[in-house]
Scaffold this active site. Sequence first.
Site, mmCIF file in Angstrom:
data_model
loop_
_atom_site.group_PDB
_atom_site.id
_atom_site.type_symbol
_atom_site.label_atom_id
_atom_site.label_comp_id
_atom_site.label_asym_id
_atom_site.label_seq_id
_atom_site.Cartn_x
_atom_site.Cartn_y
_atom_site.Cartn_z
ATOM 1 N N SER A 1 3.619 -2.051 10.170
ATOM 2 C CA SER A 1 5.153 -2.051 10.362
ATOM 3 C C SER A 1 5.772 -3.304 10.143
ATOM 4 C CB SER A 1 5.443 -1.768 11.833
ATOM 5 O OG SER A 1 5.164 -0.269 12.119
ATOM 6 N N GLY B 1 2.979 -1.115 4.074
ATOM 7 C CA GLY B 1 3.229 0.362 3.809
ATOM 8 C C GLY B 1 4.398 0.818 3.443
ATOM 9 N N GLY B 2 4.934 1.202 4.354
ATOM 10 C CA GLY B 2 6.247 1.905 4.198
ATOM 11 C C GLY B 2 7.296 1.222 3.569
ATOM 12 N N GLU C 1 -5.377 -4.527 10.444
ATOM 13 C CA GLU C 1 -4.390 -3.526 10.516
ATOM 14 C C GLU C 1 -4.601 -2.866 12.113
ATOM 15 O OE1 GLU C 1 -2.493 -2.685 6.473
ATOM 16 O OE2 GLU C 1 -3.882 -1.183 7.192
ATOM 17 N N GLY D 1 2.656 2.403 10.731
ATOM 18 C CA GLY D 1 3.864 3.448 10.421
ATOM 19 C C GLY D 1 4.243 3.866 11.858
ATOM 20 N N GLU E 1 -6.668 5.148 7.763
ATOM 21 C CA GLU E 1 -6.367 6.360 7.308
ATOM 22 C C GLU E 1 -7.553 7.101 6.659
ATOM 23 O OE1 GLU E 1 -2.699 5.423 5.359
ATOM 24 O OE2 GLU E 1 -1.800 5.013 7.420
ATOM 25 N N HIS F 1 -9.405 1.523 4.940
ATOM 26 C CA HIS F 1 -8.216 1.482 5.493
ATOM 27 C C HIS F 1 -8.362 2.626 6.787
ATOM 28 C CE1 HIS F 1 -4.158 2.699 6.482
ATOM 29 N NE2 HIS F 1 -3.702 1.634 5.780
ATOM 30 N N ASN G 1 1.032 -1.051 0.037
ATOM 31 C CA ASN G 1 -0.096 -0.004 -0.136
ATOM 32 C C ASN G 1 0.764 1.128 -0.118
ATOM 33 O OD1 ASN G 1 -1.769 2.109 0.222
ATOM 34 N ND2 ASN G 1 -2.316 1.515 2.204
ATOM 35 N N TRP G 2 0.996 1.698 -1.040
ATOM 36 C CA TRP G 2 1.969 3.007 -1.117
ATOM 37 C C TRP G 2 1.488 4.164 -0.596
ATOM 38 C CZ3 TRP G 2 3.897 2.722 -7.175
ATOM 39 C CH2 TRP G 2 4.802 1.566 -7.232
ATOM 40 N N LYS G 3 -0.010 4.348 -0.232
ATOM 41 C CA LYS G 3 -0.448 5.590 0.311
ATOM 42 C C LYS G 3 -0.255 6.537 -0.715
ATOM 43 C CE LYS G 3 -0.228 3.282 4.666
ATOM 44 N NZ LYS G 3 0.093 3.177 6.097
HETATM 45 P P1 13P Z 1 3.158 0.474 7.551
HETATM 46 O O1 13P Z 1 3.486 -0.699 6.870
HETATM 47 O O2 13P Z 1 3.692 1.665 7.158
HETATM 48 O O3 13P Z 1 3.182 0.460 9.042
HETATM 49 O O4 13P Z 1 1.853 0.659 6.936
HETATM 50 C C1 13P Z 1 0.802 -0.381 7.342
HETATM 51 C C2 13P Z 1 -0.428 0.092 6.228
HETATM 52 O O5 13P Z 1 -1.087 0.747 6.734
HETATM 53 C C3 13P Z 1 -0.655 -0.803 5.236
HETATM 54 O O6 13P Z 1 -1.985 -0.454 4.571
#
Ligand code: 13P
Length: 248
Positions: free
Chosen positions: A212, A233-234, A166, A172, A96, A94, A9-11
């Site tokens: 994470s 994510g990251g 999640e 993050g 966010e 999600h 997930n590149w956000k």
């Molecule tokens: P991180 O891997 O950066 O913690 O993000 C997780 C996430 O929200 C994937 O959708």
Amino acid sequence: MRIPFIAGNWKMFKTEEESVAFAEKFKELYQGTDVRAAICAPFTDLRALKEAFEGTAIGVGAQNVHFADEGAYTGEISVKMLQEIGVDYCIVGHSERRQYFAETDETVNLKLKKLLEGTISPILCVGESLEQRDSGKLFDVVKNQLVEDLKDIPSGDIQRIVIAYEPIWAIGTGRTATPQQAEEMCAFIRQTLIEMYDEETADQVILQYGGSVKPANASEIMNMDEIDGALVGGASLKAEDFMAIIDF
Ligand code: 13P
């Protein structure tokens, strides 16, 4: 048999040009892998990623969609628009989006239903906040999300939905849930699906953990019985790191 499925997930990261550079590198690294993989990218990257991944098994996903067929919804994107690009997956709910963009269980449910009318597989995100975990409400919160988000969705459609657990406090933050915490909740999610549907249906649903996930912790998470994949994510922003996770 549930085939492991790891999605990035590149956000709100990577321009179209940056996404193509990633794709060229990643598809070389991915060759010969039998773990299912996808990148969920910003809308502006989707067409370029589909083109770059053509002829590979790497999927492309969006991170949001609107629940109406079309209409006066400035700034929104429809299922049909995503389908025309050939998008394979779409993240829905999600945390966010729930936190910053007023996503509710009701809109999540509408979005899932709209996606299921078409060809795109939803990746539904659920998970509790730290406060909810600390006050012991974690299972109630996740169960409630599942019941509301999957309301009126028939068992025949459930296998098409990937469910990502999640925990908000692990996103993050560098603070990963322990494999046992992630496994405990994924087992609970599967049990809830058994109660809502039946064992055969629940057994086929892919459950991912997200929060994470990185190369260093991917294998212990992926080796848990009830965890079939990860939503990253990251660590999905660098082709080598994402590939190291897929190679868990
Ligand atoms: P991180 O891997 O950066 O913690 O993000 C997780 C996430 O929200 C994937 O959708």
